[in-house]
Scaffold this motif. Structure first.
Motif, PDB file in Angstrom:
ATOM      1  N   ASN A   7       0.870  -1.169   0.000  1.00  0.00           N
ATOM      2  CA  ASN A   7       0.000   0.000   0.000  1.00  0.00           C
ATOM      3  C   ASN A   7       0.910   1.223   0.000  1.00  0.00           C
ATOM      4  O   ASN A   7       1.567   1.523   0.988  1.00  0.00           O
ATOM      5  CB  ASN A   7      -0.906   0.009   1.230  1.00  0.00           C
ATOM      6  CG  ASN A   7      -1.770   1.236   1.280  1.00  0.00           C
ATOM      7  OD1 ASN A   7      -1.847   2.007   0.320  1.00  0.00           O
ATOM      8  ND2 ASN A   7      -2.423   1.445   2.398  1.00  0.00           N
ATOM      9  N   THR A   8       0.945   1.938  -1.114  1.00  0.00           N
ATOM     10  CA  THR A   8       1.888   3.054  -1.243  1.00  0.00           C
ATOM     11  C   THR A   8       1.241   4.410  -1.069  1.00  0.00           C
ATOM     12  O   THR A   8       1.934   5.393  -0.871  1.00  0.00           O
ATOM     13  CB  THR A   8       2.549   3.027  -2.632  1.00  0.00           C
ATOM     14  OG1 THR A   8       1.552   3.282  -3.618  1.00  0.00           O
ATOM     15  CG2 THR A   8       3.230   1.704  -2.898  1.00  0.00           C
ATOM     16  N   GLU A   9      -0.059   4.491  -1.222  1.00  0.00           N
ATOM     17  CA  GLU A   9      -0.784   5.754  -1.186  1.00  0.00           C
ATOM     18  C   GLU A   9      -0.246   6.735  -2.230  1.00  0.00           C
ATOM     19  O   GLU A   9      -0.245   7.934  -2.034  1.00  0.00           O
ATOM     20  CB  GLU A   9      -0.762   6.337   0.223  1.00  0.00           C
ATOM     21  CG  GLU A   9      -1.440   5.417   1.225  1.00  0.00           C
ATOM     22  CD  GLU A   9      -1.195   5.784   2.678  1.00  0.00           C
ATOM     23  OE1 GLU A   9      -0.541   6.800   2.939  1.00  0.00           O
ATOM     24  OE2 GLU A   9      -1.668   5.029   3.523  1.00  0.00           O
ATOM     25  N   LEU A  12       5.891   5.239  -3.379  1.00  0.00           N
ATOM     26  CA  LEU A  12       6.648   4.181  -2.723  1.00  0.00           C
ATOM     27  C   LEU A  12       8.053   4.705  -2.472  1.00  0.00           C
ATOM     28  O   LEU A  12       8.704   5.223  -3.381  1.00  0.00           O
ATOM     29  CB  LEU A  12       6.706   2.932  -3.598  1.00  0.00           C
ATOM     30  CG  LEU A  12       7.547   1.768  -3.098  1.00  0.00           C
ATOM     31  CD1 LEU A  12       7.056   1.269  -1.740  1.00  0.00           C
ATOM     32  CD2 LEU A  12       7.543   0.635  -4.107  1.00  0.00           C
ATOM     33  N   ALA A  54      -1.550   1.462  -4.915  1.00  0.00           N
ATOM     34  CA  ALA A  54      -0.843   0.303  -4.390  1.00  0.00           C
ATOM     35  C   ALA A  54       0.023  -0.312  -5.482  1.00  0.00           C
ATOM     36  O   ALA A  54      -0.124  -0.021  -6.661  1.00  0.00           O
ATOM     37  CB  ALA A  54      -1.830  -0.724  -3.857  1.00  0.00           C
ATOM     38  N   SER A  93       5.486   3.395   2.713  1.00  0.00           N
ATOM     39  CA  SER A  93       4.514   4.272   2.048  1.00  0.00           C
ATOM     40  C   SER A  93       4.853   5.719   2.390  1.00  0.00           C
ATOM     41  O   SER A  93       5.488   6.011   3.408  1.00  0.00           O
ATOM     42  CB  SER A  93       3.088   3.954   2.502  1.00  0.00           C
ATOM     43  OG  SER A  93       2.876   4.421   3.828  1.00  0.00           O
ATOM     44  N   HIS A  94       4.390   6.636   1.565  1.00  0.00           N
ATOM     45  CA  HIS A  94       4.635   8.050   1.811  1.00  0.00           C
ATOM     46  C   HIS A  94       4.047   8.483   3.152  1.00  0.00           C
ATOM     47  O   HIS A  94       4.664   9.245   3.898  1.00  0.00           O
ATOM     48  CB  HIS A  94       4.065   8.894   0.666  1.00  0.00           C
ATOM     49  CG  HIS A  94       4.422  10.332   0.759  1.00  0.00           C
ATOM     50  ND1 HIS A  94       3.520  11.288   1.140  1.00  0.00           N
ATOM     51  CD2 HIS A  94       5.588  10.983   0.539  1.00  0.00           C
ATOM     52  CE1 HIS A  94       4.111  12.466   1.139  1.00  0.00           C
ATOM     53  NE2 HIS A  94       5.357  12.314   0.784  1.00  0.00           N
TER      54      HIS A  94
END
Length: 181
Positions: A7-9, A12, A54, A93-94
């Protein structure tokens, strides 16, 4: 090495969390994306990939001959990572990265200790332990000590119903010209 289901929002970050903790021990986090992260990029502390919400999979290879050019499209980047013995490099994730740097002076473990109870309440699927959270949500990337250029490839043909996939060719380099970074 393969990472799955991240899950990167939208962003990444491959972060040397050991160096983040040292860097932010006496500095304030700058939320101005991506300019606020430029010094970290120049020092080889992080590498950023813009994504969808994602990422389905990230494969890492050291041998360029393993890359099928019919399947993967190269995206030129000048970014690199520095790893010293004992450093931890993680996919973050950020959102986790900004909270770790802003509220916890770059200390990822302190961030997880403070946020995991809330994350477990919001999750609803049962409580995750800190070890599980690190393993599945903030996976460790095993990179030997050295300076590594991250050559980023994405699938040429993305499927409409699937998340993005990346292949990272890790190329050991001796020095870095930071002007293009």
């Amino acid at each position: 090495m393969v990472l799955e289901g991240l899950n990167t929002e939208g962003v990444l970050i491959f972060a040397n969390t050991t160096k983040c903790k040292n860097y932010y021990s006496d500095k304030e986090f700058n939320y101005d994306y991506p300019d606020g992260l430029s010094e970290l990029l120049k020092q080889g502390i992080i590498h950023i990939i813009t994504t969808d919400e994602a990422v389905e999979q990230v494969d890492f290879v050291f041998n360029k001959e393993e890359i099928d050019s019919n399947r993967w499209e190269f995206h030129d980047s000048y970014n690199y990572l520095k790893a010293e013995p004992g450093d931890q490099i993680r996919a973050v994730s950020h959102a986790d990265f900004t909270q770790m740097c802003h509220h916890h002076k770059g200390d990822l473990e302190a961030h997880i200790d403070s946020s995991l109870p809330l994350k477990n309440i919001l999750n609803g699927n049962g409580d995750k332990t800190k070890e599980e959270y690190f393993k599945y949500e903030l996976p460790l990337i095993e990179i030997p000590a050295g300076i590594w250029k991250l050559n980023v490839y994405s699938l040429k043909e993305e499927h409409i119903l699937s998340w993005m996939e990346f292949l990272i060719h890790l190329e050991k380099i001796e020095s870095v010209d930071i002007k293009p970074v």
